[in-house]
Design a protein around this motif. Sequence first.
Motif, PDB file in Angstrom:
ATOM      1  N   LYS A 199       0.833  -1.208   0.000  1.00  0.00           N
ATOM      2  CA  LYS A 199       0.000   0.000   0.000  1.00  0.00           C
ATOM      3  C   LYS A 199       0.871   1.263   0.000  1.00  0.00           C
ATOM      4  CE  LYS A 199      -3.541   2.332   2.577  1.00  0.00           C
ATOM      5  NZ  LYS A 199      -4.343   2.399   3.762  1.00  0.00           N
ATOM      6  N   GLU A 200       1.863   1.270   0.879  1.00  0.00           N
ATOM      7  CA  GLU A 200       2.734   2.437   1.004  1.00  0.00           C
ATOM      8  C   GLU A 200       3.466   2.738  -0.300  1.00  0.00           C
ATOM      9  OE1 GLU A 200       2.824   4.682   3.269  1.00  0.00           O
ATOM     10  OE2 GLU A 200       1.210   3.545   4.218  1.00  0.00           O
ATOM     11  N   VAL A 201       3.826   1.693  -1.033  1.00  0.00           N
ATOM     12  CA  VAL A 201       4.576   1.864  -2.287  1.00  0.00           C
ATOM     13  C   VAL A 201       3.723   2.646  -3.286  1.00  0.00           C
ATOM     14  CG1 VAL A 201       5.701   0.640  -4.191  1.00  0.00           C
ATOM     15  CG2 VAL A 201       5.791  -0.316  -1.882  1.00  0.00           C
ATOM     16  N   VAL A 202       2.436   2.270  -3.375  1.00  0.00           N
ATOM     17  CA  VAL A 202       1.545   2.953  -4.320  1.00  0.00           C
ATOM     18  C   VAL A 202       1.350   4.405  -3.883  1.00  0.00           C
ATOM     19  CG1 VAL A 202      -0.757   2.967  -5.355  1.00  0.00           C
ATOM     20  CG2 VAL A 202       0.340   0.788  -4.821  1.00  0.00           C
ATOM     21  N   LEU A 203       1.093   4.599  -2.597  1.00  0.00           N
ATOM     22  CA  LEU A 203       0.848   5.957  -2.106  1.00  0.00           C
ATOM     23  C   LEU A 203       2.065   6.850  -2.322  1.00  0.00           C
ATOM     24  CD1 LEU A 203      -1.120   5.208   1.187  1.00  0.00           C
ATOM     25  CD2 LEU A 203      -2.014   6.019  -1.003  1.00  0.00           C
ATOM     26  N   ARG A 204       3.259   6.257  -2.117  1.00  0.00           N
ATOM     27  CA  ARG A 204       4.490   7.037  -2.289  1.00  0.00           C
ATOM     28  C   ARG A 204       4.652   7.453  -3.751  1.00  0.00           C
ATOM     29  NH1 ARG A 204       8.121   3.681   0.100  1.00  0.00           N
ATOM     30  NH2 ARG A 204       9.093   3.022  -1.834  1.00  0.00           N
ATOM     31  N   ALA A 205       4.356   6.524  -4.664  1.00  0.00           N
ATOM     32  CA  ALA A 205       4.496   6.825  -6.095  1.00  0.00           C
ATOM     33  C   ALA A 205       3.543   7.949  -6.499  1.00  0.00           C
ATOM     34  CB  ALA A 205       4.215   5.570  -6.922  1.00  0.00           C
ATOM     35  N   VAL A 206       2.311   7.899  -5.994  1.00  0.00           N
ATOM     36  CA  VAL A 206       1.328   8.935  -6.340  1.00  0.00           C
ATOM     37  C   VAL A 206       1.781  10.278  -5.777  1.00  0.00           C
ATOM     38  CG1 VAL A 206      -1.069   9.682  -5.998  1.00  0.00           C
ATOM     39  CG2 VAL A 206      -0.568   7.278  -6.471  1.00  0.00           C
ATOM     40  N   LYS A 207       2.264  10.253  -4.526  1.00  0.00           N
ATOM     41  CA  LYS A 207       2.706  11.491  -3.869  1.00  0.00           C
ATOM     42  C   LYS A 207       3.869  12.112  -4.652  1.00  0.00           C
ATOM     43  CE  LYS A 207       3.528  13.105   0.839  1.00  0.00           C
ATOM     44  NZ  LYS A 207       4.951  13.178   1.130  1.00  0.00           N
ATOM     45  N   GLU A 208       4.834  11.263  -5.005  1.00  0.00           N
ATOM     46  CA  GLU A 208       5.993  11.745  -5.774  1.00  0.00           C
ATOM     47  C   GLU A 208       5.534  12.408  -7.062  1.00  0.00           C
ATOM     48  OE1 GLU A 208       9.221   8.347  -4.611  1.00  0.00           O
ATOM     49  OE2 GLU A 208       8.677   8.553  -6.717  1.00  0.00           O
ATOM     50  N   TYR A 209       4.583  11.757  -7.746  1.00  0.00           N
ATOM     51  CA  TYR A 209       4.080  12.270  -9.021  1.00  0.00           C
ATOM     52  C   TYR A 209       3.429  13.633  -8.824  1.00  0.00           C
ATOM     53  CZ  TYR A 209       1.094  12.761 -13.102  1.00  0.00           C
ATOM     54  OH  TYR A 209       0.465  13.258 -14.207  1.00  0.00           O
ATOM     55  N   GLU A 210       2.634  13.736  -7.755  1.00  0.00           N
ATOM     56  CA  GLU A 210       1.909  14.981  -7.503  1.00  0.00           C
ATOM     57  C   GLU A 210       2.861  16.130  -7.140  1.00  0.00           C
ATOM     58  OE1 GLU A 210      -2.428  13.232  -6.228  1.00  0.00           O
ATOM     59  OE2 GLU A 210      -1.001  13.785  -4.657  1.00  0.00           O
ATOM     60  N   GLU A 211       3.989  15.776  -6.522  1.00  0.00           N
ATOM     61  CA  GLU A 211       4.920  16.818  -6.077  1.00  0.00           C
ATOM     62  C   GLU A 211       5.869  17.274  -7.193  1.00  0.00           C
ATOM     63  OE1 GLU A 211       4.949  15.483  -1.399  1.00  0.00           O
ATOM     64  OE2 GLU A 211       6.684  15.088  -2.631  1.00  0.00           O
ATOM     65  N   GLU A 212       5.886  16.513  -8.280  1.00  0.00           N
ATOM     66  CA  GLU A 212       6.843  16.834  -9.356  1.00  0.00           C
ATOM     67  C   GLU A 212       6.456  18.118 -10.093  1.00  0.00           C
ATOM     68  OE1 GLU A 212       8.621  12.532 -10.399  1.00  0.00           O
ATOM     69  OE2 GLU A 212       7.457  13.510 -11.983  1.00  0.00           O
TER      70      GLU A 212
END
Length: 290
Positions: free
Chosen positions: A277-290
């Motif tokens: 779960k954390e892996v998916v959330l981290r990927a989405v967060k990274e994308y949003e912060e880019e």
Amino acid sequence: MTSSISKCLFPVAGLGTRFLPATKEIAKEMLPLVDRPIIEYGVEEALAAGCKEMVMITGRAKKAIEDYFDRSFELEELLKSRNKQTLYDEVISLSEMADFIYLRQHRPLGLGHAVLCGEPVCRNEYFGVILPDDVMVAEPSVLAQLLAVHSERGGSVVALEEVSAEDTSRYGVVAAENAGNGVFAVKDMVEKPGPEKAPSRLAIMGRYILSPAIFPILERQQAGAGGEIQLTDGIRTLISQEPVWGVVYKGRRFDCGTQPGWLHANIRLAMEHPALKEVVLRAVKEYEEE
Ligand code: G1P
């Protein structure tokens, strides 16, 4: 009428063209869904319904499916020598979970023809059919829900889901009388009708319990929608001989037969996996912060 079925048939001969180039050399059923190949979800569903024999209707380039459900001595030795006991047990259990029988569909003549290829093994008893592209997450398993109706009422059973008017052209669609509790007496069915021809919005979803009386029907079945020998057309004839029930199943379906559906299923099910779960959330967060 019986309260158990021992055999489940899996039509897995399709070429997987929707997933090219990923499926050029490997079966689409071997694509991973989170941590296991798609086909394993179907096999687990059949096991949960009490099936002991998995009848795979395969074609060219499907060797990986046979190898996956077989022993792998080199891998087992390696895992043993490295003290990876949990992985070792998991790998062994794949070959021991059921008996696997492989029959070839030599030509891509359609789903009805694929089921007919199972006749040498399934001709004497009711049997299950799982189309593994539709991954079902349900408790009890969707095949077990169908079996409960078969045990109570006899006859063949198909899984149903209500779809929107635009989507009827993607499925087999039934005309049926409501028998209560999500069970329908199926009176007719048509393969992939447009909204103007659809007899209802109740569509067939990749799970069947079929009478062996389907085989002589499929032997005579002419090609239908898409120029293929359709299972829907065969069951339509069966309705005039024996009862056919439909069950609006309880559970979630993931359409892994298309790339967007498969990707969605991976993300969605990874979100429900404690370690991922954390892996998916981290990927989405990274994308949003880019
Ligand atoms: C097949 C059946 C169709 C059914 C569908 C469920 O179609 O022919 O009746 O509704 O599976 O996924 P396919 O998806 O192979 O075109």
